[in-house]
Design a protein around this motif. Structure first.
Motif, PDB file in Angstrom:
ATOM      1  N   UNK A 202      39.922  61.852  30.371  1.00 48.62           N
ATOM      2  CA  UNK A 202      39.636  63.200  29.877  1.00 48.62           C
ATOM      3  C   UNK A 202      39.212  63.172  28.416  1.00 48.62           C
ATOM      4  N   UNK A 203      39.920  62.371  27.606  1.00 48.68           N
ATOM      5  CA  UNK A 203      39.607  62.276  26.179  1.00 48.68           C
ATOM      6  C   UNK A 203      38.202  61.711  25.983  1.00 48.68           C
ATOM      7  N   UNK A 204      37.874  60.727  26.788  1.00 47.65           N
ATOM      8  CA  UNK A 204      36.544  60.098  26.723  1.00 47.65           C
ATOM      9  C   UNK A 204      35.472  61.153  27.034  1.00 47.65           C
ATOM     10  N   UNK A 205      35.733  61.897  28.112  1.00 48.20           N
ATOM     11  CA  UNK A 205      34.794  62.936  28.553  1.00 48.20           C
ATOM     12  C   UNK A 205      34.596  64.001  27.472  1.00 48.20           C
ATOM     13  N   UNK A 206      35.687  64.304  26.739  1.00 50.34           N
ATOM     14  CA  UNK A 206      35.630  65.359  25.718  1.00 50.34           C
ATOM     15  C   UNK A 206      35.045  64.851  24.401  1.00 50.34           C
ATOM     16  N   UNK A 207      34.726  63.557  24.353  1.00 49.05           N
ATOM     17  CA  UNK A 207      34.071  63.023  23.154  1.00 49.05           C
ATOM     18  C   UNK A 207      35.025  62.608  22.051  1.00 49.05           C
ATOM     19  N   UNK A 208      36.251  62.232  22.426  1.00 48.13           N
ATOM     20  CA  UNK A 208      37.214  61.798  21.407  1.00 48.13           C
ATOM     21  C   UNK A 208      36.645  60.624  20.607  1.00 48.13           C
ATOM     22  N   UNK A 209      37.059  60.537  19.344  1.00 49.92           N
ATOM     23  CA  UNK A 209      36.643  59.412  18.504  1.00 49.92           C
ATOM     24  C   UNK A 209      37.436  58.188  18.882  1.00 49.92           C
ATOM     25  N   UNK A 210      38.567  57.984  18.207  1.00 46.48           N
ATOM     26  CA  UNK A 210      39.415  56.843  18.550  1.00 46.48           C
ATOM     27  C   UNK A 210      40.383  57.243  19.660  1.00 46.48           C
ATOM     28  N   UNK A 211      40.328  56.497  20.766  1.00 38.26           N
ATOM     29  CA  UNK A 211      41.295  56.692  21.850  1.00 38.26           C
ATOM     30  C   UNK A 211      42.212  55.473  21.828  1.00 38.26           C
ATOM     31  N   UNK A 212      43.507  55.719  21.570  1.00 41.55           N
ATOM     32  CA  UNK A 212      44.459  54.625  21.419  1.00 41.55           C
ATOM     33  C   UNK A 212      45.452  54.662  22.580  1.00 41.55           C
ATOM     34  N   UNK A 213      45.505  53.575  23.333  1.00 39.19           N
ATOM     35  CA  UNK A 213      46.403  53.492  24.484  1.00 39.19           C
ATOM     36  C   UNK A 213      47.632  52.678  24.112  1.00 39.19           C
ATOM     37  N   UNK A 214      48.819  53.186  24.467  1.00 38.72           N
ATOM     38  CA  UNK A 214      50.069  52.471  24.192  1.00 38.72           C
ATOM     39  C   UNK A 214      50.821  52.268  25.502  1.00 38.72           C
ATOM     40  N   UNK A 215      51.222  51.043  25.770  1.00 38.79           N
ATOM     41  CA  UNK A 215      52.036  50.749  26.954  1.00 38.79           C
ATOM     42  C   UNK A 215      52.756  49.427  26.689  1.00 38.79           C
ATOM     43  N   UNK A 216      53.641  49.041  27.629  1.00 39.85           N
ATOM     44  CA  UNK A 216      54.326  47.760  27.460  1.00 39.85           C
ATOM     45  C   UNK A 216      53.810  46.736  28.464  1.00 39.85           C
ATOM     46  N   UNK A 217      52.903  47.151  29.345  1.00 38.38           N
ATOM     47  CA  UNK A 217      52.358  46.233  30.350  1.00 38.38           C
ATOM     48  C   UNK A 217      50.886  45.970  30.067  1.00 38.38           C
ATOM     49  N   UNK A 218      50.551  44.687  29.920  1.00 31.85           N
ATOM     50  CA  UNK A 218      49.163  44.363  29.539  1.00 31.85           C
ATOM     51  C   UNK A 218      48.176  44.733  30.636  1.00 31.85           C
ATOM     52  N   UNK A 219      48.596  44.691  31.915  1.00 33.07           N
ATOM     53  CA  UNK A 219      47.636  45.033  32.978  1.00 33.07           C
ATOM     54  C   UNK A 219      47.284  46.532  32.918  1.00 33.07           C
ATOM     55  N   UNK A 220      48.238  47.354  32.495  1.00 29.96           N
ATOM     56  CA  UNK A 220      47.932  48.790  32.361  1.00 29.96           C
ATOM     57  C   UNK A 220      47.009  49.034  31.171  1.00 29.96           C
ATOM     58  N   UNK A 221      47.215  48.259  30.112  1.00 32.04           N
ATOM     59  CA  UNK A 221      46.355  48.396  28.931  1.00 32.04           C
ATOM     60  C   UNK A 221      44.928  47.934  29.233  1.00 32.04           C
ATOM     61  N   UNK A 222      44.819  46.933  30.091  1.00 34.86           N
ATOM     62  CA  UNK A 222      43.487  46.453  30.508  1.00 34.86           C
ATOM     63  C   UNK A 222      42.746  47.585  31.220  1.00 34.86           C
ATOM     64  N   UNK A 223      43.486  48.264  32.088  1.00 36.21           N
ATOM     65  CA  UNK A 223      42.913  49.392  32.832  1.00 36.21           C
ATOM     66  C   UNK A 223      42.515  50.512  31.862  1.00 36.21           C
ATOM     67  N   UNK A 224      43.373  50.739  30.854  1.00 36.12           N
ATOM     68  CA  UNK A 224      43.090  51.774  29.854  1.00 36.12           C
ATOM     69  C   UNK A 224      41.766  51.481  29.153  1.00 36.12           C
ATOM     70  N   UNK A 225      41.550  50.220  28.860  1.00 34.31           N
ATOM     71  CA  UNK A 225      40.315  49.821  28.193  1.00 34.31           C
ATOM     72  C   UNK A 225      39.114  50.106  29.096  1.00 34.31           C
ATOM     73  N   UNK A 226      39.267  49.755  30.367  1.00 38.29           N
ATOM     74  CA  UNK A 226      38.197  49.980  31.345  1.00 38.29           C
ATOM     75  C   UNK A 226      37.811  51.458  31.425  1.00 38.29           C
ATOM     76  N   UNK A 227      38.811  52.315  31.279  1.00 35.89           N
ATOM     77  CA  UNK A 227      38.567  53.751  31.475  1.00 35.89           C
ATOM     78  C   UNK A 227      38.231  54.481  30.172  1.00 35.89           C
TER      79      UNK A 227
END
Ligand code: CU
Length: 363
Positions: A202-227
């Motif tokens: 949603x943030x990407x779609x709305x044109x956010x500048x910096x989108x920062x993802x925080x999690x403790x699992x690297x596989x979820x962060x990988x997915x965050x990067x993809x999206x």
């Protein structure tokens, strides 16, 4: 027809034959085609949120209207629909002020686990079964209020759009509507499960500048990067508040907590700039508290929260479906596992172990 029943908390669901009454006034019979396995159901199944039992859970449903009850004007047999986790009556102050997800009838329906009006339509023998969220979508068929449905286009895949009934629209809506994010603004998303990843989309779609993802699992962060996330912080390896301060030059414009963990909420609040907005999106167990230093409020920092991303279901759901169909909102990337109704307990076990991003039951 078959349905998954919760007889008591902290016990596996039982998939059994049940009976379903005809739809009453303003109600429709929906053949469920797909339904999401969502954390919110798990809160009730673990007793962290109260629910009357025995109850048929399930609230992220999509299907086809088979029959309409007396007085139904908005739907007809054959319509494809997504079921909405938050009911809106269309008449109360909140509905009239343009905040349908805060409808006065929503909470009572959730806690009573009945259809709007306080009755049930499901039975096991002569025992009545409750309908969690007034939806009870872990069943081959369900009877719901017509206002619990949003009609969508016929060519959208049920197994994808069912997720719009709760988690996915909550994330997208929180990032777009609840923040009021303007192009270029920064946002930190704590928790990259289905809701958090949807918020990133949603943030990407709305044109956010910096989108920062925080999690403790690297596989979820990988997915965050993809999206669409620009920066990924593994909170197990790195202290997120300082890192967000550094990345944004004094704090993010917005932070979302998409887990329901009060310690993470405190972190998210600490990571926004003066005048920034922190939004509680995750559902923390009832009775837990979050605290903040009053001085932070003098700096103009805001804490608020959201039910289903403050969406206007009849407008936003068809819009999100179009965006998905046009390839601009890759919701399907969230689906990592597909189960049958008989495998529902396996699905919840995998969810609890953090093995899935989003999983669904396909009928
Ligand atoms: Cu949900």
């Amino acid at each position: 027809m078959k349905a998954a029943i919760m007889y008591e908390t902290n016990k596996p669901l039982k998939v059994e034959k049940v009976t379903l009454d005809e739809p009453g006034v303003n109600e429709v019979l929906v053949k469920i085609m797909a339904t999401g396995i969502c954390h919110s159901d798990l809160h009730f199944m673990k007793g962290e949120m109260p629910a009357a039992t025995p109850v048929v859970p399930g609230h992220e449903g999509a299907g086809i209207v088979e029959k309409v009850g007396p007085g139904v004007t908005t739907l007809q047999p054959g319509d494809h629909v997504v079921l909405m986790v938050s009911f809106s009556c269309g008449k109360c102050r909140f509905c009239n002020e343009g905040s349908p997800t805060q409808c006065i009838e929503n909470l009572p329906i959730m806690s009573m686990a009945t259809l709007p009006g306080g009755h049930t339509r499901l039975h096991k023998g002569d025992q009545a079964l409750q309908h969690l969220f007034g939806l009870a979508s872990y069943a081959e068929y369900t009877v719901v209020h017509e206002r619990s449905c949003v009609k969508i286009r016929d060519d959208a895949p049920f197994e994808v759009v069912c997720l719009l009934g709760c988690g996915v629209s909550t994330g997208i809506g929180a990032a777009i509507n609840t923040t009021g994010l303007k192009p270029g603004e920064s946002i930190a998303v704590f928790g990259c499960g289905g809701v958090g990843l949807s918020a990133i989309m949603g943030a990407k779609l709305a044109g956010a500048g910096k989108i920062i993802a925080v999690d403790t699992l690297s596989k979820k962060l990988k997915m965050a990067k993809k999206l669409g996330a620009d920066y990924m912080i593994n909170a197990k390896k790195e202290e997120p508040i300082g890192r967000i301060m550094e990345l944004t030059g004094g704090g993010a414009d917005y932070a979302l907590e998409c887990i329901g963990n009060v310690d993470v909420m405190a972190q998210a609040f600490a990571s926004i700039r003066y005048g920034g907005k922190f939004i509680v999106v995750g559902m923390a167990p009832l009775g837990t508290m979050v605290s903040a230093a009053p001085f932070e409020f003098l700096l103009g920092k805001t804490i608020t929260g959201t039910v289903q991303g403050d969406i206007k279901p009849s407008v936003d759901i068809p819009r999100y479906v179009d965006l998905f169909m046009d390839g601009k909102l890759p919701i399907d990337k969230l689906i990592s596992h597909i189960y049958s109704l008989d495998q529902i307990n396996d699905a919840f076990r995998a969810l609890e172990r953090g093995e899935v991003i989003r999983s669904i039951i396909k009928f």
